[in-house]
Structures are given as structure tokens and as C-alpha cells.
Design an enzyme around this catalytic site. Structure first.
Site, PDB file in Angstrom:
ATOM      1  N   LYS A   1      61.496  47.236  75.163  1.00 12.45           N
ATOM      2  CA  LYS A   1      60.133  47.627  74.785  1.00 12.45           C
ATOM      3  C   LYS A   1      59.259  46.384  74.647  1.00 12.45           C
ATOM      4  CE  LYS A   1      61.592  47.537  69.980  1.00 12.45           C
ATOM      5  NZ  LYS A   1      62.039  48.318  68.842  1.00 12.45           N
TER       6      LYS A   1
ATOM      7  N   ARG B   1      59.222  56.637  58.627  1.00 11.26           N
ATOM      8  CA  ARG B   1      58.219  56.389  59.647  1.00 11.26           C
ATOM      9  C   ARG B   1      58.166  57.661  60.488  1.00 11.26           C
ATOM     10  NH1 ARG B   1      59.205  51.103  63.357  1.00 11.26           N
ATOM     11  NH2 ARG B   1      60.932  52.368  64.075  1.00 11.26           N
TER      12      ARG B   1
ATOM     13  N   TYR C   1      36.360  22.167  67.222  1.00  9.75           N
ATOM     14  CA  TYR C   1      35.316  22.956  66.569  1.00  9.75           C
ATOM     15  C   TYR C   1      35.246  22.704  65.072  1.00  9.75           C
ATOM     16  CZ  TYR C   1      34.651  26.042  70.607  1.00  9.75           C
ATOM     17  OH  TYR C   1      34.352  26.557  71.836  1.00  9.75           O
TER      18      TYR C   1
ATOM     19  N   MET D   1      40.145  28.881  72.115  1.00 11.32           N
ATOM     20  CA  MET D   1      40.574  30.089  72.812  1.00 11.32           C
ATOM     21  C   MET D   1      41.570  29.770  73.939  1.00 11.32           C
ATOM     22  SD  MET D   1      38.319  32.940  74.819  1.00 11.32           S
ATOM     23  CE  MET D   1      37.349  33.494  73.445  1.00 11.32           C
TER      24      MET D   1
HETATM   25  C1  LIG Z   1      63.207  47.824  68.288  1.00 10.37           C
HETATM   26  C2  LIG Z   1      64.247  48.752  67.906  1.00 10.37           C
HETATM   27  C3  LIG Z   1      65.597  48.328  67.833  1.00 10.37           C
HETATM   28  C4  LIG Z   1      66.036  46.914  68.031  1.00 10.37           C
HETATM   29  O1  LIG Z   1      65.887  46.191  66.815  1.00 10.37           O
HETATM   30  P1  LIG Z   1      66.319  44.645  66.731  1.00 10.37           P
HETATM   31  O2  LIG Z   1      66.127  44.291  65.319  1.00 10.37           O
HETATM   32  O3  LIG Z   1      65.378  43.909  67.635  1.00 10.37           O
HETATM   33  O4  LIG Z   1      67.717  44.576  67.184  1.00 10.37           O
HETATM   34  C5  LIG Z   1      66.556  49.293  67.577  1.00 10.37           C
HETATM   35  N1  LIG Z   1      66.204  50.583  67.376  1.00 10.37           N
HETATM   36  C6  LIG Z   1      64.912  51.005  67.403  1.00 10.37           C
HETATM   37  C7  LIG Z   1      64.625  52.431  67.164  1.00 10.37           C
HETATM   38  C8  LIG Z   1      63.902  50.111  67.672  1.00 10.37           C
HETATM   39  O5  LIG Z   1      62.635  50.526  67.711  1.00 10.37           O
END
Ligand SMILES: *Cc1c(COP(=O)(O)O)cnc(C)c1O
Length: 845
Positions: free
Chosen positions: A516, A614, A740, A789
Site C-alpha cells: 500500500k 477504527r 528565506y 520548496m
Molecule cells: C499496514 C498494515 C500492516 C503492516 O503493518 P507494519 O507495521 O508495516 O508491518 C498490516 N496490516 C494492516 C491491516 C495494515 O494496514
């Protein structure tokens, strides 16, 4: 050197099933590297994460007829009336091969790896030439390549391809020895006790080099001394042993190990040692080294100034002296040593081309590896693009031009290359052998002036040339130069991390890899492709579009969508992207959409809330969830999972145990309601490390894959390096300010460098004004004033550097955690903040 199948059968003590007449020239352990099926013997090796036997049907299809296997891999192996049937089972799918007994050979042994090693031993015994065996924690490949650079003008050398130094790599290296070889150079690498013995038996070095001893691969050794002693066992029957006598550990171990060999121990401190290094003087861009050997004083230069290069050159010096290379020749060649490019780099080229630059070395074995890499890359980025090879004459192989280019032509053909551009008189004269689109030139200049060169477009191009052909010019001209800031991603390191976590799993436990957020910033295509090659069970992305992009790029692995949008169901169905389902609203909408499309049994993943609060179904909702699921057949629960709140921290262990308990109960309840297996998973990276009893059927690996341990913020194998180059350096007087709002106050007259990276690239503005630093030539360069930037300024007053030098924002020398700690955040945020305009460059060591 061909071997008949009879000879091999006898040598490895196999039971032969099949009567095919065959001679073997190539040994294969990785099905992807196949190029000469008829003359190949495939060893079906079983490793921690894979079984070679599963590739037998595919290899048979592709024309391989000779296999070394172990009986256990088969459910069935029957011979009936000249007809052979073999059947094997793997991960739920069965495969069979049916063939005439007279067309194949199955050599059945107890352990195919041992058989491979045995064959290498037999092969090694046929040669009486000097063999250099190199071991040590660092520098093995460089010492090997430098020795090749120093020695190959006078003799034909066989050496390990790249860093083939493992239990599998060494036999494949030794197999390359041939009648023309006058010297062989092999690396030996070990990661646990007892491994060196097998390597020693195959390499049987006559000259041993121990480069150094460090902490790498230490996890399986009791102490550094134990590791050093194990490494030294490579030198059991050597005529001479070369090592750094100033390293006390090594020196002590050598005396303890009672080797019978002569020693060329080199020392910068002890003039009594056989090779005394009397002076080492570092100049701006080279080092001058004086030495005394056999009462003679001499001096040479190397074009490097770092300590590792100096140490490597001294090990090479000792070997050259032992091989009686005259001192003036040593001097002449040392100054021309070239850096060893250990990587195959993928770069964006002009006119839509993808470039793979392999300036590492040029011989058949490395050509084969590079072609393999080309083919695999072109399956990701260059789908449908033409595959082009720019190849120079291959020098110093000892083979006749005819044999050499016959093999090259075969390789090129079997790898599915569409177009070859040859440079050099030898390949020119062999032009007729190539039966694909082809162009030939006598020199590199001629190539670069040609229309063929100007008109390259939308091709994946492998550039591979012997040093003499200066192909750096070629890749330089073809490369698209944009923003000078890049994120380098080391795919090999990522695979090492994957295997690190795999080794913590029960054999049957499956793995989801989290890609992801563009693979935590590393770029999802390349990462996903590499993970797919390593057979991970699932990839997970956040939204459907990320998954669709992967599918379009040719990723076929199962993909999970963690945040399925209500608007993207069609995309998920079309691309077979399996959504997570976390509440009834989503479930109902999904069912409705699937029914409308006439879809049945679409796999989904049920998320349970066990404490994160969540997303997810609560334990109380499970009975209703079961009823709803049972009431439809559009979706089918493929897995059920939950997510830890604080698995990285002992402070929350009681809470985490509670989460595991709730998950255990609720997921069991769900499973009990369905006849099919529903995979259960809860561990993230920290969970894998800290809760081995909570692995259930599957785990989800995230941050650990990208090199950061969530437990102690240490770096496992660093994967990503964010780097840029110095644009301009200027002297600024003490009373002036930089940047800046005049925030960069100077306390002394300073040298200030500007580098093209700013907060729009993901360099957090809070790192400015001296809160953090980057690395320039190995030294800390603090950020001065506000980060802008697109640009920022750094203080290089105390650093020897010039415009064009690299600045490392984070990487091996500066762990990303230094930045995340400064910003009071986590490495995840830094990694995922690197903006898309920063080019990702992938490499493999
Ligand atoms: C991102 C995520 C992980 C991985 O977590 P890490 O701490 O990066 O190993 C596992 N399960 C879910 C549902 C996630 O969203």
C-alpha cells in the site's frame, strides 16, 4: 566440457529412470534462468521457501529432459510399457508429466543439493590449475573482480559470476571451469557453522584470501572468533594464505587454526611480516602505497581513497606478488583499477526507452544473468515493448570466436530478444549467426553516430560492453536526465528482509506483503513484481486503483484491497481484486453489486475490530455477519483478520494478548459456520517478531520488508536511499545569512552548498535550521536556514567536496530513523512522504 548422463548418474550415485541419450553442458537450479533446454540438467532443490520440483512440468514443456529429483517430491512415479508418469502435489494443485521413457532422464537421489555439490567436486578434480578462494565478511566480490582486472591480461580466468558464493552459487561457479582456464577465482560465503566444509570440497583453493571479518551474517554464530575459524577452514589445503595481520582477531585465529600453508600476511605496523606496508598516503583522488616484499621496496597508486578500497588492493597485491607478477607491472595495473559496478540499474531513457545498464563485466555467464533480468523487467515496465541488446565484443574468454558467438546467438534467441546491436570487429564478423533484427558497428563512435542509435524509441535496452568499449558513453547519451534527486531502491535488500521474516514463520504459514501507499514509498510495480517472483501469497494495497495499476503492469498474484471504496466495485470485479469488508453497509453494497454482475463466490476478507476501534466487525456482530454471509452466494469469506494496536511495545503486551484472545474466539466462530477453510491472520511486522504463537494461517508484513524494524527502530537491510547532488557551492561571510527570512545565521565564514531537494520532494521543513543533516562524502552536512520548496542549503565548510558530489538524505550511512526521531514521528511517514516527482531507481546487487 560435456558430461554424458551416464557419467553424471554414476558420479552422484543416482537411480536413473529414463533412457534418453543426453550430454549435459548447463546446470540449472532456477527455472527462470533456462536457456539451453536440451543440454540442461535441472536440479529440483528444496529451499526454505520453495520447491524446485513444482517447476518440472513447465520445464518439460520448455524442452528440458534431464532432472535430478528426490523421491519424496512425487505422489506417483510409475513406468508402464515404456511410458513414464510422474505426479506431484504442491500447494493444493496437482501436476503430472506423461512421457516416453526414452525421451527423459529422472536421476533420483536422496538430496539434490548434495548431488549438485558432488558433481561440482568431481568437475573441480579434473583441473590442476591454481584456484583462488576468497572469503570474508566484506569485499569478496571486489577483490575477485580486481584480481580479474589485474591478472586477466596474461591468463584465461574463470570466476564466480557476480556474487555467486552460496551453497548453490559455488557449485554453479565451479561448473564454469573449462579446458582453457589457467586460473580460477571463486568466492565463498557462509551464514552458519558447518557450511564451509561443502564449499571447501568444491573450491579446493590453492591460494586463500581472507578479506576481513565483521558483523554481517552474525546471527547464526556464537562469536566473531567462531565465525573467523569457520571461514579459515576454507584454506585447509592451500599452498598460501593471504590476510591482514594487523587485525588481531584474524591473526590469532590463523595461528590457532594450524594451517600448513605459507602465509602472506600483510601489515602496516610490523616490518617483520612477509608483506610490510611502509606508507599509505591519501591524496585528493588517489592513494599512494609503498611496500616491502622479499627485501624489495616498491610503490603503487590506486585511484581510490577510501579505507575499504585500500584494504582490498592490499589483498590483491599479496596475490599478485605470490603469482610472481613483476613489481612494475603491478604498479602499472593498480593505477588503472576500476570501480566494480555490482548492480544492474534500471533507468528511464530518452524517447520512452527503459535502460538497463550492466557495466559490471562481460562474459557469457553475466550476459545470461543480465538477459534474464532484462526479460523480467520488460514484463513489468516495458510490457509489449521491443527487447533490445546492445553488446560489444566479449573479450578475454579464451573461447574461439566461433564457439563464443554461436553461444551468444543461442542465448539471445532463447531469451526472446527482438533486436541486437553489436559493436566490435569480432561480433561484426559473426553477424550471420543472429537471426533477429540486427545491426553491427566496428566501434562505439560509429554506433553513436548512426541512425540506428538516434532512432531508438520505446524499447527496453540492455547495454552490456567490455570496458574497452566505453559503453558508459552510450548509456549516458541514452539516459533521460531530469531532476537530480532520486530514491534508490535495493531490491536485493528487500528480498533479504522478506526471507528474514519468512524464516520466523511456521512452514505452512502464508504471507501477505503490504504494498500500500506505493509500497511505503518505494514504488509499487517493481516491488510487487519482485515479491511475485518470490512467491508471496498475497499483496495488499489500500485502494482499488492501486490494485488495477498492478494488474495492468502484469502482476498476477492475489491482491487484497484494504480500503475498498463504494465507487470502485466494478474495478475490483474486473481485475479480481479482493476487498476487505469491515461493516454491514459495505457488505450489503458489495453483495448487491456482485449480484448485479452475476458474480458468485467472489473472495473477500473479513475484518474484525479487536481493539483498534477504527474499522471492523465487533465480536458481538459475528453471529449476524454469519447469517448475512450465508444468505447469499455472491461473496465468499476467504480470510478473516484483525490488526494490532501496539504489538511493537511490551507496554501493551497485556492488551495485545487480549486482542489475540478476542480474535481467536470470533474468528473460530466464523470458521465453524463454513465448510471451506477461512484463513486467519492478525500479525503485522512487529507481531511476527514478538508474537510467534499468533501466526495463525497467515501474517501481514509491512515496514520490515522496507528495512526498518518496528521493535527498536534499527535498520535490517536498508532498502531505500534518498540522494541528490550538489548544484552549487559558495563561500559566505560570517555576518551574512542563508535562505528565506534570514533564518540561517552563520557563526563563521562558511562554504554553503545548494542541493535540489525541498519540502515539495518530501524533505520535511522542520529538518531545516540545523535540526538535521545529510551526508556528503561520508561527513555530516547540517541543513542551514529554512528548507525551501525545491532546494535547500547545507553547510560543507569542513567537508572536502565539490559541485556534482552526492548528498545522501537518508540511506546506509544515515538511517531514516535519525530523521524520524528528529521529527518526533515514525519512519513510515518519512518514507510515504517522498513525492512522486522523485525518480525511483531500482537495482539488484
Ligand atoms: C499496514 C498494515 C500492516 C503492516 O503493518 P507494519 O507495521 O508495516 O508491518 C498490516 N496490516 C494492516 C491491516 C495494515 O494496514
Amino acid at each position: 566440457m560435456l558430461y554424458t548422463i551416464e557419467t553424471i548418474t554414476e558420479c552422484i550415485g543416482a537411480r536413473r529412470v529414463g533412457t534418453h541419450e543426453a550430454t549435459i553442458d548447463w546446470l540449472l537450479t532456477d527455472s527462470r534462468s533456462l536457456s539451453f533446454p536440451e543440454e540442461t540438467l535441472f536440479f529440483a532443490l528444496t529451499t526454505k521457501r520453495n520447491k524446485g520440483a513444482r517447476y518440472i512440468p513447465e520445464l518439460y514443456e520448455r524442452g528440458v529432459r534431464n532432472f535430478v529429483v528426490t523421491q519424496e517430491e512425487f505422489n506417483e512415479l510409475t513406468v508402464d510399457n515404456g511410458q513414464l508418469t510422474i505426479a506431484m502435489q504442491h500447494a493444493g494443485s496437482a501436476a503430472t508429466v506423461n512421457c516416453q521413457l526414452s525421451t527423459v532422464n529422472f536421476l533420483i537421489v536422496g538430496n539434490p543439493l548434495k548431488a549438485l555439490q558432488k558433481l561440482a567436486e568431481l568437475h573441480r578434480e579434473r583441473f590442476q590449475i591454481p584456484v583462488i578462494g576468497i572469503t570474508g565478511s566484506n569485499g569478496k566480490t571486489i577483490v575477485k573482480e580486481w584480481l580479474h582486472q589485474l591478472l586477466s591480461l596474461d591468463r584465461v580466468i574463470v570466476r564466480s559470476p557476480r556474487s555467486y558464493n552460496s551453497q548453490i552459487g559455488v557449485p554453479l561457479s565451479v561448473w564454469q571451469m573449462n579446458e582453457e582456464a589457467e586460473l580460477a577465482i571463486f568466492e565463498a560465503g557462509i551464514s552458519e557453522m558447518g557450511e564451509m566444509r561443502a564449499l571447501q570440497n568444491m573450491i579446493k583453493p590453492t591460494i586463500g584470501i581472507l578479506t576481513n571479518i565483521g558483523g554481517a551474517h552474525q546471527e547464526n554464530f556464537f562469536s566473531l572468533q567462531e565465525k573467523c575459524m569457520e571461514k579459515l577452514s576454507l584454506f585447509k589445503n592451500c599452498d598460501v594464505v593471504i590476510y591482514n595481520a594487523d587485525n588481531e582477531l584474524i591473526s590469532n585465529c590463523v595461528s590457532k587454526s594450524m594451517l600448513t600453508a605459507r602465509e602472506i600476511a600483510w601489515s602496516c605496523r610490523d616490518a617483520e611480516r612477509p608483506l610490510y606496508i611502509s606508507r599509505v598516503v591519501k591524496k585528493e583522488d588517489h592513494t599512494v602505497i609503498s611496500y616491502r616484499y622479499l627485501e624489495m621496496d616498491n610503490t603503487f597508486c590506486i585511484p581510490f581513497i577510501d579505507d575499504a578500497s585500500i584494504e582490498n588492493s592490499l589483498n590483491c597485491l599479496a596475490a599478485c606478488l605470490y603469482l610472481m607478477m613483476p613489481a612494475d607491472q603491478i604498479t602499472e595495473r593498480m593505477v588503472r583499477l576500476e570501480p566494480v559496478a555490482m548492480r544492474l540499474e534500471v533507468k528511464e531513457g530518452k524517447h520512452g526507452c527503459v535502460l538497463i545498464n550492466d557495466s559490471y563485466n562481460s562474459d557469457l555467464a553475466s550476459l545470461d544473468i543480465a538477459l534474464d533480468f532484462l526479460v523480467r523487467r520488460s514484463e513489468v515496465k516495458g510490457k509489449g515493448m521491443k527487447r533490445t541488446l546492445i553488446l560489444s565484443d566479449i573479450l578475454e574468454t579464451g573461447q574461439s570466436t566461433t564457439t563464443l558467438y554461436r553461444k551468444v546467438a543461442q542465448l539471445v534467441q532463447s531469451r526472446g530478444i527482438d533486436k541486437i546491436i553489436g559493436v566490435g570487429p569480432e561480433i561484426f564478423s559473426s553477424a550471420a549467426r543472429f537471426e533477429i533484427e540486427k545491426y553491427f558497428f566496428h566501434t562505439t563512435e560509429e554506433l553513436m553516430e548512426s541512425d540506428v542509435f538516434q532512432n531508438l524509441h520505446d524499447e527496453v535496452i540492455l547495454i552490456k560492453g567490455s570496458r574497452a568499449f566505453n559503453f558508459d558513453l552510450v548509456s549516458d547519451r541514452l539516459e533521460l536526465k531530469v531532476h537530480e534527486t532520486i530514491l534508490e531502491v535495493n531490491l536485493g535488500a528487500m528480498v533479504a528482509n522478506l526471507n528474514h521474516y519468512r524464516s520466523m514463520l511456521q512452514p505452512a504459514t502464508k504471507m501477505v506483503c503490504m504494498v500500500k501507499a506505493s509500497a511505503y514509498g518505494a514504488g509499487s510495480y517493481e516491488i510487487a513484481k519482485t515479491l511475485q517472483e518470490h512467491q508471496v501469497d498475497y499483496l495488499a494495497v489500500a485502494v482499488a486503483d492501486e490494485g488495477a495499476e498492478l494488474r495492468k503492469a502484469g502482476i498476477t498474484s492475489s491482491i487484497m484491497i484494504m480500503d475498498p471504496e463504494l465507487t470502485a466495485f466494478k474495478t475490483m470485479f474486473d481485475y479480481k481484486l479482493e476487498p476487505e469488508v469491515y461493516n454491514f453497509h459495505l457488505l450489503d453494497a458489495l453483495v448487491k453489486a456482485a449480484e448485479k454482475e452475476g458474480i458468485t463466490n467472489f473472495p473477500v476478507h473479513i475484518k474484525l475490530d479487536t481493539g483498534m476501534h477504527r474499522l471492523g466487525f465487533s465480536e458481538e456482530e459475528v453471529p449476524v455477519l454469519i447469517r448475512r454471509l450465508k444468505n447469499q452466494n455472491a461473496l465468499i469469506p476467504r480470510s478473516v483478520f484483525s490488526h494490532f494496536v501496539g504489538s511493537d511495545s511490551p507496554q501493551f503486551d497485556v492488551f495485545t494478548r487480549g486482542q489475540i484472545e478476542i480474535f481467536e474466539r470470533a474468528s473460530k466462530e466464523l470458521q465453524a459456520a463454513f465448510p471451506h477453510k477461512i484463513l486467519r491472520h492478525i500479525c503485522n511486522t512487529a507481531g511476527i517478531e514478538r508474537f510467534p504463537d499468533a501466526q495463525f494461517d497467515m501474517v501481514r508484513l509491512g515496514i520490515g520488508l522496507y528495512g526498518v524494524s518496528p521493535i527498536d527502530n534499527s535498520i535490517i537491510n536498508n532498502v531505500s536511499t534518498l540522494k541528490t547532488t550538489i548544484l552549487q557551492i559558495r563561500d559566505v561571510p560570517a555576518e551574512d545569512t542563508v535562505g528565506y527570512s534570514r533564518k540561517g545565521h552563520l557563526t563563521r565564514a562558511s562554504r554553503i552548498a545548494a542541493i535540489p531537494i525541498g519540502y515539495a520532494d518530501g524533505l520535511n521543513r522542520h529538518l531545516g535550521c540545523g535540526h538535521a543533516y545529510c551526508m556528503v562524502n561520508g561527513k555530516k552536512a547540517p541543513y542551514v536556514g529554512n528548507i525551501c520548496m525545491d532546494v535547500c542549503m547545507i553547510d560543507v565548510t569542513d567537508i572536502d567536496c565539490q559541485e556534482g558530489d552526492a548528498a545522501i538524505i537518508f540511506g546506509d550511512e544515515l538511517p531514516i530513523t535519525v530523521l524520524s526521531d528528529t521529527l518526533d514521528t515514525i519512519p513510515y511517514e518519512i518514507l510515504t512522504s517522498i513525492s512522486t516527482r522523485v525518480k525511483r531507481v531500482y537495482y539488484q546487487e
